[in-house]
Design an enzyme around this catalytic site. Structure first.
Site, PDB file in Angstrom:
ATOM      1  N   LYS A  40       0.838  -1.207   0.000  1.00  6.49           N
ATOM      2  CA  LYS A  40       0.000   0.000   0.000  1.00  6.49           C
ATOM      3  C   LYS A  40       0.872   1.255   0.000  1.00  6.49           C
ATOM      4  O   LYS A  40       1.018   1.930   1.024  1.00  6.49           O
ATOM      5  CB  LYS A  40      -0.921  -0.031   1.221  1.00  6.49           C
ATOM      6  CG  LYS A  40      -1.934  -1.187   1.162  1.00  6.49           C
ATOM      7  CD  LYS A  40      -2.728  -1.332   2.440  1.00  6.49           C
ATOM      8  CE  LYS A  40      -3.797  -2.394   2.307  1.00  6.49           C
ATOM      9  NZ  LYS A  40      -4.481  -2.683   3.559  1.00  6.49           N
ATOM     10  N   GLY A  80      -7.457  -4.092   1.458  1.00  9.56           N
ATOM     11  CA  GLY A  80      -8.659  -4.062   2.288  1.00  9.56           C
ATOM     12  C   GLY A  80      -8.278  -3.898   3.752  1.00  9.56           C
ATOM     13  O   GLY A  80      -7.102  -3.697   4.071  1.00  9.56           O
ATOM     14  N   LYS A 138      -5.174   5.847   2.581  1.00  2.55           N
ATOM     15  CA  LYS A 138      -5.710   5.767   3.956  1.00  2.55           C
ATOM     16  C   LYS A 138      -4.596   5.832   5.003  1.00  2.55           C
ATOM     17  O   LYS A 138      -4.839   6.247   6.145  1.00  2.55           O
ATOM     18  CB  LYS A 138      -6.602   4.537   4.142  1.00  2.55           C
ATOM     19  CG  LYS A 138      -5.947   3.182   3.875  1.00  2.55           C
ATOM     20  CD  LYS A 138      -5.180   2.623   5.050  1.00  2.55           C
ATOM     21  CE  LYS A 138      -4.341   1.437   4.655  1.00  2.55           C
ATOM     22  NZ  LYS A 138      -3.458   0.957   5.715  1.00  2.55           N
TER      23      LYS A 138
HETATM   24  N1  LIG Z   1       1.126  -5.588   7.998  1.00  2.00           N
HETATM   25  C1  LIG Z   1      -0.109  -5.355   7.614  1.00  2.00           C
HETATM   26  O1  LIG Z   1      -1.041  -5.407   8.430  1.00  2.00           O
HETATM   27  C2  LIG Z   1      -0.394  -5.065   6.191  1.00  2.00           C
HETATM   28  C3  LIG Z   1       0.585  -4.602   5.349  1.00  2.00           C
HETATM   29  N2  LIG Z   1       0.303  -4.313   4.047  1.00  2.00           N
HETATM   30  C4  LIG Z   1       1.310  -3.796   3.164  1.00  2.00           C
HETATM   31  O2  LIG Z   1       2.266  -4.802   2.908  1.00  2.00           O
HETATM   32  C5  LIG Z   1       3.535  -4.211   2.610  1.00  2.00           C
HETATM   33  C6  LIG Z   1       4.569  -4.965   3.383  1.00  2.00           C
HETATM   34  O3  LIG Z   1       4.260  -4.747   4.714  1.00  2.00           O
HETATM   35  P1  LIG Z   1       4.545  -5.690   5.927  1.00  2.00           P
HETATM   36  O4  LIG Z   1       4.626  -7.114   5.573  1.00  2.00           O
HETATM   37  O5  LIG Z   1       3.590  -5.312   6.943  1.00  2.00           O
HETATM   38  O6  LIG Z   1       5.982  -5.107   6.298  1.00  2.00           O
HETATM   39  P2  LIG Z   1       6.934  -5.425   7.476  1.00  2.00           P
HETATM   40  O7  LIG Z   1       7.470  -4.141   7.964  1.00  2.00           O
HETATM   41  O8  LIG Z   1       6.284  -6.354   8.454  1.00  2.00           O
HETATM   42  O9  LIG Z   1       8.113  -6.236   6.756  1.00  2.00           O
HETATM   43  C7  LIG Z   1       8.719  -5.801   5.591  1.00  2.00           C
HETATM   44  C8  LIG Z   1       9.439  -6.982   4.963  1.00  2.00           C
HETATM   45  O10 LIG Z   1       9.913  -6.603   3.696  1.00  2.00           O
HETATM   46  C9  LIG Z   1      11.305  -6.884   3.640  1.00  2.00           C
HETATM   47  N3  LIG Z   1      11.933  -5.920   2.764  1.00  2.00           N
HETATM   48  C10 LIG Z   1      11.960  -4.583   2.859  1.00  2.00           C
HETATM   49  N4  LIG Z   1      12.659  -4.068   1.847  1.00  2.00           N
HETATM   50  C11 LIG Z   1      13.085  -5.103   1.092  1.00  2.00           C
HETATM   51  C12 LIG Z   1      13.874  -5.228  -0.076  1.00  2.00           C
HETATM   52  N5  LIG Z   1      14.367  -4.154  -0.706  1.00  2.00           N
HETATM   53  N6  LIG Z   1      14.131  -6.455  -0.538  1.00  2.00           N
HETATM   54  C13 LIG Z   1      13.650  -7.542   0.075  1.00  2.00           C
HETATM   55  N7  LIG Z   1      12.886  -7.507   1.183  1.00  2.00           N
HETATM   56  C14 LIG Z   1      12.625  -6.285   1.680  1.00  2.00           C
HETATM   57  C15 LIG Z   1      11.784  -6.792   5.069  1.00  2.00           C
HETATM   58  O11 LIG Z   1      12.986  -7.495   5.222  1.00  2.00           O
HETATM   59  C16 LIG Z   1      10.617  -7.445   5.780  1.00  2.00           C
HETATM   60  O12 LIG Z   1      10.718  -8.840   5.703  1.00  2.00           O
HETATM   61  C17 LIG Z   1       3.412  -2.716   2.995  1.00  2.00           C
HETATM   62  O13 LIG Z   1       3.308  -1.943   1.845  1.00  2.00           O
HETATM   63  C18 LIG Z   1       2.094  -2.638   3.758  1.00  2.00           C
HETATM   64  O14 LIG Z   1       1.428  -1.427   3.508  1.00  2.00           O
HETATM   65  C19 LIG Z   1      -0.927  -4.512   3.535  1.00  2.00           C
HETATM   66  C20 LIG Z   1      -1.939  -4.979   4.331  1.00  2.00           C
HETATM   67  C21 LIG Z   1      -1.752  -5.271   5.725  1.00  2.00           C
HETATM   68  O1  LIG Z   2      -2.995  -1.744   5.723  1.00  2.00           O
HETATM   69  C1  LIG Z   2      -3.141  -2.144   6.852  1.00  2.00           C
HETATM   70  C2  LIG Z   2      -4.413  -2.667   7.343  1.00  2.00           C
HETATM   71  O2  LIG Z   2      -5.334  -2.835   6.323  1.00  2.00           O
HETATM   72  C3  LIG Z   2      -1.992  -2.082   7.785  1.00  2.00           C
HETATM   73  O3  LIG Z   2      -1.818  -0.778   8.141  1.00  2.00           O
HETATM   74  P1  LIG Z   2      -0.418  -0.271   8.688  1.00  2.00           P
HETATM   75  O4  LIG Z   2       0.553  -0.379   7.562  1.00  2.00           O
HETATM   76  O5  LIG Z   2      -0.683   1.102   9.172  1.00  2.00           O
HETATM   77  O6  LIG Z   2      -0.050  -1.201   9.816  1.00  2.00           O
END
Ligand SMILES: NC(=O)C1=CN([C@@H]2O[C@H](COP(=O)(O)OP(=O)(O)OC[C@H]3O[C@@H](n4cnc5c(N)ncnc54)[C@H](O)[C@@H]3O)[C@@H](O)[C@H]2O)C=CC1
Ligand SMILES: O=C(CO)COP(=O)(O)O
Length: 368
Positions: free
Chosen positions: A121, A149, A204
């Site tokens: 996102k 979502g 958002k």
């Molecule tokens: N955590 C959540 O609740 C949700 C997250 N997202 C989206 O998912 C995406 C990822 O978020 P999360 O999994 O939460 O992040 P996170 O902060 O939990 O983890 C990020 C991951 O990506 C890896 N990473 C970062 N840069 C990298 C690179 N250049 N090469 C390889 N790996 C890399 C990190 O090592 C780590 O494993 C974000 O854009 C977030 O907005 C979407 C919905 C829900």
């Molecule tokens: O996108 C998300 C929930 O839908 C997660 O939000 P945050 O990246 O702010 O934790």
């Protein structure tokens, strides 16, 4: 709390197309287990080999989702080619800052006709492209989608009933993702407004920071409701000006995601805002978080674009000034309260009509 797999379907019983998840963070980890519970062969790529060992040995991603027991059939690896081998569905959960670089590395290993889905996102800084547009640029694939979502990873991991949206103009992408990810606690709805769904997910985050900040300053529920509803007006105004459908903002990837992210301490964006509302600097708030809060980067990009295209974004602009120009949050709140009295729903009463009526009233009220 650990979640049992939603259904115990053996991969020997039915053919479920293999799934690859790129990203070792909280969302990639939660999605990998959901896909695995449907019986697919699931391989998850993460760049950190130490984390790979830990996940495969202990079934826990202690760095990003420590309370969650990973499905026994998910296999983690830092070998991108192996993870992508024969994968028919690729879910990409890499923060926007590293997204293009990972897609570029992965592209030679994508199977022909694999379905490629971004779950990220955010917006790319230099190009202002959304992640699915980067996928399109880098691969030329006809099977590109966006999953977005109200999906806090920690809640999905705890088995709370959740739903998401798969957005694509490709019917096969929509139906394949619905089949691969639906289970007892996760539902997937379909949309053909990929741009609107993806923009909703990116926008958002900005307002979650603003609401987190207001919460730390002791706002009431009226205030929260006003902020969230005006945020929705602002998000849809911006996205519609860029080509999205306004209707998308009535759905899970619009108002749905806005509600959860602006209401929960589990949201990283909300937490950054809260920490700033308590008096931390932006840098201090980011350091304390230790994870990605996409809204910090997105707010700068959106405010710049809105100013270039003359799109009225008072909340995003006000937040930007607090975050990056040192304006005190309370002073900004007062300035916003005293700013233009606008239309409630601009799709029924255009802002211009309200403004014109106000000017006519003001002209009539000037004593001659
Ligand atoms: N955590 C959540 O609740 C949700 C997250 N997202 C989206 O998912 C995406 C990822 O978020 P999360 O999994 O939460 O992040 P996170 O902060 O939990 O983890 C990020 C991951 O990506 C890896 N990473 C970062 N840069 C990298 C690179 N250049 N090469 C390889 N790996 C890399 C990190 O090592 C780590 O494993 C974000 O854009 C977030 O907005 C979407 C919905 C829900
Ligand atoms: O996108 C998300 C929930 O839908 C997660 O939000 P945050 O990246 O702010 O934790």
């Amino acid at each position: 709390m650990a979640v049992e797999p939603a259904s115990q379907v053996s991969t020997d019983d039915i053919h479920v197309p293999p799934v690859a998840v790129l990203g070792g963070g909280s969302f990639g980890t939660a999605l990998a287990s959901i896909a695995s519970s449907g019986g697919a062969r699931v391989r998850q790529w993460m760049r950190d080999a130490t984390l790979v060992d830990h996940v495969n040995t202990h079934r826990i991603n202690h760095r990003y989702l420590p309370e969650f027991r990973i499905h026994p059939d998910v296999v983690a690896s830092s070998d991108l080619a192996w993870v992508l081998d024969q994968a028919q569905l690729v879910l990409i959960a890499i923060p926007s800052g590293g997204f293009r670089q990972v897609v570029r590395q992965a592209a030679p290993h994508f199977s022909d006709d694999a379905i490629l889905v971004s779950t990220t996102k955010g917006i790319e800084t230099d190009s202002f492209l959304l992640m699915s547009q980067i996928l399109e640029q880098e691969t030329g694939s006809a099977h590109i989608g966006v999953l977005s979502g109200p999906n806090l990873a920690a809640e999905i991991a705890q088995g709370h009933l959740s739903a998401s949206v798969i957005a694509s103009d490709d019917e096969q992408t929509r139906s394949r993702v619905q089949a691969a990810l639906s289970c007892d606690h996760f539902r997937v709805y379909a949309s053909n407004d990929r741009y609107g769904v993806e923009m909703g997910g990116a926008l958002k985050n900005i307002y979650a920071i603003a609401v987190g900040m207001a919460a730390a300053l002791g706002m009431g529920e009226n205030t929260r409701s006003m902020l969230m509803t005006r945020a929705l007006a602002e998000m849809s105004r911006f996205a519609v000006a860029q080509g999205a459908s306004p209707m998308t903002f009535l759905g899970l990837a619009g108002v749905g995601d806005l509600i959860v992210t602006c209401s929960s301490n589990l949201s990283r964006n909300y937490r950054v805002g809260y920490a700033m509302g308590e008096g931390r600097t932006l840098e201090g708030a980011i350091d304390a978080l230790g994870q990605v809060a996409e809204g910090v980067n997105t707010v700068s990009l959106i405010v710049k674009r809105a100013s270039e295209e003359n799109i009225y974004m008072p909340l995003a602009t006000g937040l930007y000034r607090v975050m990056f120009e040192g304006v005190a949050p309370r002073d900004m709140a007062t300035a916003l309260m005293r700013s233009e009295q606008s239309s409630d729903v601009e799709f029924t009463l255009p802002r211009e009509d309200t403004r014109r009526a106000q000017q006519q009233t003001a002209a009539r009220d000037i004593p001659s």
